[in-house]
Structure formats: C-alpha cells, structure tokens
Design a protein around this motif. Sequence first.
Motif, PDB file in Angstrom:
ATOM      1  N   LYS A 199      12.631  -7.416  37.265  1.00 24.66           N
ATOM      2  CA  LYS A 199      13.141  -6.255  36.533  1.00 24.66           C
ATOM      3  C   LYS A 199      13.357  -6.578  35.063  1.00 24.66           C
ATOM      4  O   LYS A 199      13.023  -5.772  34.173  1.00 24.66           O
ATOM      5  CB  LYS A 199      14.450  -5.788  37.162  1.00 24.66           C
ATOM      6  CG  LYS A 199      15.039  -4.554  36.498  1.00 24.66           C
ATOM      7  CD  LYS A 199      16.306  -4.085  37.202  1.00 24.66           C
ATOM      8  CE  LYS A 199      16.868  -2.827  36.541  1.00 24.66           C
ATOM      9  NZ  LYS A 199      18.114  -2.375  37.235  1.00 24.66           N
ATOM     10  N   ASN A 203      11.621  -4.866  31.800  1.00 24.15           N
ATOM     11  CA  ASN A 203      12.455  -4.304  30.727  1.00 24.15           C
ATOM     12  C   ASN A 203      12.084  -4.873  29.362  1.00 24.15           C
ATOM     13  O   ASN A 203      12.243  -4.214  28.334  1.00 24.15           O
ATOM     14  CB  ASN A 203      13.931  -4.569  31.001  1.00 24.15           C
ATOM     15  CG  ASN A 203      14.472  -3.742  32.159  1.00 24.15           C
ATOM     16  OD1 ASN A 203      13.875  -2.752  32.563  1.00 24.15           O
ATOM     17  ND2 ASN A 203      15.600  -4.156  32.709  1.00 24.15           N
ATOM     18  N   SER A 233      11.563  -1.013  45.714  1.00 27.68           N
ATOM     19  CA  SER A 233      11.668   0.402  45.352  1.00 27.68           C
ATOM     20  C   SER A 233      12.835   0.657  44.411  1.00 27.68           C
ATOM     21  O   SER A 233      12.702   1.342  43.397  1.00 27.68           O
ATOM     22  CB  SER A 233      11.819   1.238  46.625  1.00 27.68           C
ATOM     23  OG  SER A 233      12.005   2.601  46.313  1.00 27.68           O
ATOM     24  N   LYS A 234      13.992   0.091  44.722  1.00 26.94           N
ATOM     25  CA  LYS A 234      15.206   0.358  43.953  1.00 26.94           C
ATOM     26  C   LYS A 234      15.211  -0.328  42.591  1.00 26.94           C
ATOM     27  O   LYS A 234      15.626   0.246  41.599  1.00 26.94           O
ATOM     28  CB  LYS A 234      16.440  -0.093  44.747  1.00 26.94           C
ATOM     29  CG  LYS A 234      16.809   0.828  45.896  1.00 26.94           C
ATOM     30  CD  LYS A 234      17.883   0.223  46.776  1.00 26.94           C
ATOM     31  CE  LYS A 234      19.089  -0.233  45.960  1.00 26.94           C
ATOM     32  NZ  LYS A 234      20.144  -0.822  46.841  1.00 26.94           N
ATOM     33  N   GLY A 237      10.700  -0.019  41.052  1.00 27.18           N
ATOM     34  CA  GLY A 237      10.085   1.298  40.962  1.00 27.18           C
ATOM     35  C   GLY A 237       8.787   1.417  41.728  1.00 27.18           C
ATOM     36  O   GLY A 237       8.181   0.425  42.141  1.00 27.18           O
ATOM     37  N   GLU A 238       8.349   2.639  41.903  1.00 25.64           N
ATOM     38  CA  GLU A 238       7.214   2.943  42.772  1.00 25.64           C
ATOM     39  C   GLU A 238       5.862   2.526  42.198  1.00 25.64           C
ATOM     40  O   GLU A 238       4.886   2.409  42.933  1.00 25.64           O
ATOM     41  CB  GLU A 238       7.197   4.438  43.078  1.00 25.64           C
ATOM     42  CG  GLU A 238       7.060   5.315  41.844  1.00 25.64           C
ATOM     43  CD  GLU A 238       7.248   6.797  42.124  1.00 25.64           C
ATOM     44  OE1 GLU A 238       6.859   7.612  41.260  1.00 25.64           O
ATOM     45  OE2 GLU A 238       7.770   7.130  43.202  1.00 25.64           O
ATOM     46  N   ASP A 239       5.783   2.288  40.878  1.00 22.22           N
ATOM     47  CA  ASP A 239       4.488   1.986  40.269  1.00 22.22           C
ATOM     48  C   ASP A 239       4.199   0.498  40.100  1.00 22.22           C
ATOM     49  O   ASP A 239       3.108   0.128  39.648  1.00 22.22           O
ATOM     50  CB  ASP A 239       4.375   2.675  38.905  1.00 22.22           C
ATOM     51  CG  ASP A 239       4.131   4.175  39.039  1.00 22.22           C
ATOM     52  OD1 ASP A 239       3.703   4.609  40.129  1.00 22.22           O
ATOM     53  OD2 ASP A 239       4.378   4.904  38.060  1.00 22.22           O
TER      54      ASP A 239
END
Length: 335
Positions: A199, A203, A233-234, A237-239
Amino acid sequence: MKIEELYEKQGRGVRCLVCERRCLIEEGKKGICRNYTNLEGKLVHIGYGKLSAIESRPIEIKPFFHYYPNSTALTFSGFGCNFYCPWCQNYHLSFSDIPEWIMEVPPEELVSLALKNEDNGLCASFNEPATLYTYLLDVFELGKRKGLYSCLVTNGYFTLKALRNLIESGASGFSIDIKGCPKMKVLSVDHKKAFRNAKEAINLGAHVEMVYLVVTNTNDFEECYNWIFNMHSKMLGEDVPLHINRYYPMNYWKEPPTPAEKLVKLKKIAQKEYNLNYVYVGNIGSIEHETTYCPKCGEKLIIRSGYRVLRWNLRDNRCPRCGEKIPIYGEFTRF
C-alpha cells in the motif's frame, strides 16, 4: 544513502533496519540474511555487489503483467534471504552464504550490460533483494539516469524507511510475494507487513502486483486464502493484479503440487466474492488464465503465452469495445 541511516546502536550491538526482522547483531556476527554484519559497532553491508546471477529475462516471468508489458529486464541476484521458505525454488542461492571468491560487480558495469543487451530495465530477483539493499540504491539511481526502469521481486518485508528510499532511488515496480496468513504455521513473520508495504509503495507512485503461491496443505486452507483476498481488496483495491500460482515440490518441502482446479477455484472466489478485477493463475501453462480481460465488458485485451505478449488489444490503455481504462504502468514494448 549511507548504511549509517539504517541501523541503531544498542550497547555493543547494532540493530539493522533494512527489513522488518530488525536483527540485533552482536560484534563480529551477521544478521539472519547473512549480508549485514557488525564491525566495531557499525553495520557493514558485506553483500554489496556480490551477485549470484545476471540474466536478461522477460518482465512477464517475474510475474509483472501490467508493468512495462513485453519488455525485458536485466535480472540479477545476490545470496541469502530473510525468510528461508522451505519450498524455495532458488534455495541454492537463498540458503547460501556469500562465497569468498565472489567479486563485486560495480553498479556501472551492471547498468552498462543492461544497455548493451538492449534491456528496458533492471530487476532484482531470484533471491530476496533486501540482501542487496544499498547496492540497489546505487544501481537504480544510475539506471534511472540512463533511462532504465527498476523493479524488484520481493517478499516485501522492508522497513518503511528502506522502502521509501528504494522508491526515491528509482524503484517503480514491486512484485510482492504474500506467503500466507496469520494462522499459517510455517514462517515466523508478520504477513500484514507485506500488505502495508504494498500500500505504501502504491501511495508513493510505484506499481505493485501481488503473488500468492498456493502451497499444498500449508497456506491453501479457507481461512488463509480468504484473509489474503480480503486484505488485498481492503488495502490495495480491486485494480491491483493478483497472481495465484501453482506450487511444485522443492527444497525439503515435499507436499504434492497444487491441483490446477483448486487454483482456478481460488481465482473465481477472488473475482466474485472480493471483486478483484485482474486475477491470474500461473505455473499451469494456461493462456486463458494469463489473459487480461476487460472487467467491464469481458473483451480479451492482452493475450500472453510463454511469458510474452501474443496480442495487444488496447488503445491508449483502454478497452477498444467499451473504453474502460486498464491500469498499465509504463510503455508496451512493440513486437
């Protein structure tokens, strides 16, 4: 960046801050990865530039499916690791000490070879890149100046400071292996750190793809794969692409190979229950499960086989049928 910025003195020992093992190293000893030592109260990177392999390879083999598609990267590795997975396919490198006869390869020499080979980028792989940390900073910075991309195939266990320094030096792609989940009995690591770092990399503008090697009777139980899909997912993200890969017996882990039907089942769960848009199944030789489909209309967009792109059906990285934007980092290398 100097290695002095990535350790803390604690009495006569030093605490290495390259990875989240945070080894406390006594005078004259080495950390768990065997590449950093305490010499007279200072952390010294004895693995700097000590390479075990150098080879031009397709980016898709890493695997990267959405990062500089169809390009090649000069891929290099060191010795040792900070995890020691019992099923490691490169255990002859990851479980090895640095041979005394290995000569240092200067960053300039490595980058020059990539340019000579007409590679598009550089990739630290085969063993865990954390073992080459300060070398990567120098190589990636030089590569960036020469127009090369830089990426890593990693377990993602860097400290946040180390991760940020890598990205500042030019690392733009991270293929991160998620080994399992908190309830997994093998490997004494915090699996959440891999997602935290993924993540953070996103970012900071880097590209991330996650790899879940499904090891039979080890990290393949329902609670484990649901935890992995939920965290993906959390937090990501989905992509963000997810590669669900087949395990084969290796090193001293003798469980049978992952059934292909189980991998396909997990792909469907990740897509339907966790809404992940780009889920691939690797190590089974399936063109269908290595193809990128439009998540909106189902159009076949990128067809791959043998770690190369067979067909590129995107227009400005959009689906030609419905216009859906597909997340692609870097330029597609034309045939």
